[in-house]
Design a protein around this motif. Sequence first.
Motif, PDB file in Angstrom:
ATOM      1  N   ASP A 276      77.684 -26.401  22.285  1.00 34.14           N
ATOM      2  CA  ASP A 276      76.478 -27.019  21.721  1.00 34.14           C
ATOM      3  C   ASP A 276      75.228 -26.596  22.493  1.00 34.14           C
ATOM      4  OD1 ASP A 276      77.994 -28.316  19.816  1.00 34.14           O
ATOM      5  OD2 ASP A 276      78.017 -30.246  20.877  1.00 34.14           O
ATOM      6  N   LEU A 277      75.362 -26.395  23.790  1.00 32.03           N
ATOM      7  CA  LEU A 277      74.231 -25.988  24.620  1.00 32.03           C
ATOM      8  C   LEU A 277      74.005 -24.479  24.600  1.00 32.03           C
ATOM      9  CD1 LEU A 277      74.789 -28.286  27.738  1.00 32.03           C
ATOM     10  CD2 LEU A 277      73.009 -28.519  25.990  1.00 32.03           C
ATOM     11  N   GLY A 278      74.860 -23.743  23.896  1.00 32.88           N
ATOM     12  CA  GLY A 278      74.726 -22.288  23.820  1.00 32.88           C
ATOM     13  C   GLY A 278      75.199 -21.565  25.059  1.00 32.88           C
ATOM     14  N   LEU A 279      76.046 -22.226  25.852  1.00 32.76           N
ATOM     15  CA  LEU A 279      76.517 -21.635  27.102  1.00 32.76           C
ATOM     16  C   LEU A 279      77.852 -20.914  26.945  1.00 32.76           C
ATOM     17  CD1 LEU A 279      75.424 -24.527  29.462  1.00 32.76           C
ATOM     18  CD2 LEU A 279      74.343 -22.284  29.176  1.00 32.76           C
ATOM     19  N   MET A 280      78.357 -20.878  25.761  1.00 33.45           N
ATOM     20  CA  MET A 280      79.456 -19.993  25.374  1.00 33.45           C
ATOM     21  C   MET A 280      79.588 -20.113  23.860  1.00 33.45           C
ATOM     22  SD  MET A 280      82.898 -21.923  26.695  1.00 33.45           S
ATOM     23  CE  MET A 280      83.431 -23.524  26.097  1.00 33.45           C
ATOM     24  N   GLU A 281      80.312 -19.179  23.255  1.00 37.33           N
ATOM     25  CA  GLU A 281      80.491 -19.243  21.811  1.00 37.33           C
ATOM     26  C   GLU A 281      81.879 -18.727  21.416  1.00 37.33           C
ATOM     27  OE1 GLU A 281      78.854 -16.027  19.240  1.00 37.33           O
ATOM     28  OE2 GLU A 281      77.407 -15.805  20.863  1.00 37.33           O
ATOM     29  N   PRO A 282      82.392 -19.199  20.289  1.00 39.15           N
ATOM     30  CA  PRO A 282      83.719 -18.779  19.871  1.00 39.15           C
ATOM     31  C   PRO A 282      83.760 -17.431  19.174  1.00 39.15           C
ATOM     32  CG  PRO A 282      82.851 -20.382  18.329  1.00 39.15           C
ATOM     33  CD  PRO A 282      81.857 -20.285  19.450  1.00 39.15           C
ATOM     34  N   GLY A 283      82.573 -16.891  18.785  1.00 42.72           N
ATOM     35  CA  GLY A 283      82.592 -15.657  18.023  1.00 42.72           C
ATOM     36  C   GLY A 283      83.348 -15.841  16.721  1.00 42.72           C
ATOM     37  N   GLN A 284      84.345 -15.012  16.483  1.00 38.80           N
ATOM     38  CA  GLN A 284      85.147 -15.090  15.252  1.00 38.80           C
ATOM     39  C   GLN A 284      86.417 -15.900  15.441  1.00 38.80           C
ATOM     40  OE1 GLN A 284      83.645 -13.474  12.501  1.00 38.80           O
ATOM     41  NE2 GLN A 284      82.053 -13.314  14.080  1.00 38.80           N
ATOM     42  N   TRP A 285      86.517 -16.582  16.585  1.00 34.56           N
ATOM     43  CA  TRP A 285      87.730 -17.356  16.894  1.00 34.56           C
ATOM     44  C   TRP A 285      87.520 -18.801  16.410  1.00 34.56           C
ATOM     45  CZ3 TRP A 285      89.770 -19.347  22.196  1.00 34.56           C
ATOM     46  CH2 TRP A 285      91.148 -19.519  22.133  1.00 34.56           C
ATOM     47  N   PHE A 286      88.213 -19.160  15.372  1.00 34.71           N
ATOM     48  CA  PHE A 286      88.008 -20.491  14.783  1.00 34.71           C
ATOM     49  C   PHE A 286      89.243 -21.367  14.986  1.00 34.71           C
ATOM     50  CE2 PHE A 286      84.111 -19.106  13.143  1.00 34.71           C
ATOM     51  CZ  PHE A 286      84.277 -17.906  12.483  1.00 34.71           C
TER      52      PHE A 286
END
Length: 286
Positions: A276-286
């Motif tokens: 939520d804070l933009g400090l990591m992201e899942p990319g295409q991993w759902f």
Amino acid sequence: MTAPSLDAFLKTNAANLPKGPVALIFAEDDVGLGSTIRHHARIGFANILLLAREGTVLPTDCHDLCHLITNDPFNDIPLNVAVTKANDAFAGRWIYYCYNAEYLHFPFCEDRSIGELITFITEERRGSAFTYVVDLYAADLDSNPNGYSLENAHLDSSGYYALTRWKDGNVMDRQLSIYGGLKWRFEEHLPWTKRRIDRVSLFQSRKGLVLDEDQLFNDEEYNTYQCPWHHSATISICSFRTAKYLKSNPGSTFDVNSFAWAKSEKFHWNSQQLMDLGLMEPGQWF
């Protein structure tokens, strides 16, 4: 049983470790040592190599979770050399590295293992995971004078920024230098070469790969934050290391009366908050 050095351990045991990724924990002191080991075992690391000073005493419940290797962080081999040696010994395996009082988080780590993350990254034909090192700190330094508190951990909810990385006058493709957290707010107490909060802490070992003192690899693709074709999963290391440094260093300890500020937020120890804070992201991993 304690190995007398990393070289001795790798020579005797490298080929006999169970399958799966290898975690190197580089202990600079005893702060958070047990919780660091437990956290990484809990998210799926069956092979944890703890490099610590001679005489380090582990909590009883951590004895079977790691291999203890004697290493003085200020007189023996530094972290980047240890990582490079591990790379050479574990060809083809995935390797993760961190310091004590640092805690790896990745998207959905509450329900998924490090092995599942590595499988996904491999399927995307990537050999590394870009890492944000997120500073954690105790809001109350009167009760926690070294800046460390799991129960009262806070982080900065804003104040992060990225700069394009340059090398030899050229912009590096898909590479960014990230800044923020305590290293940004207390930058006068840190040399400019130590202010980045990006790291490539999880990677697939490969012959000839070398990690330098700036924690960058000699293969530029390993230093990228995403694939050429879409966003990739990134990860975070939630770290008390900077807080500990600022409160233990004679040059800064008396200038830091509190780490709390208007943008401090209590850390809830979950991956959703970091996403939520933009400090990591899942990319295409759902």
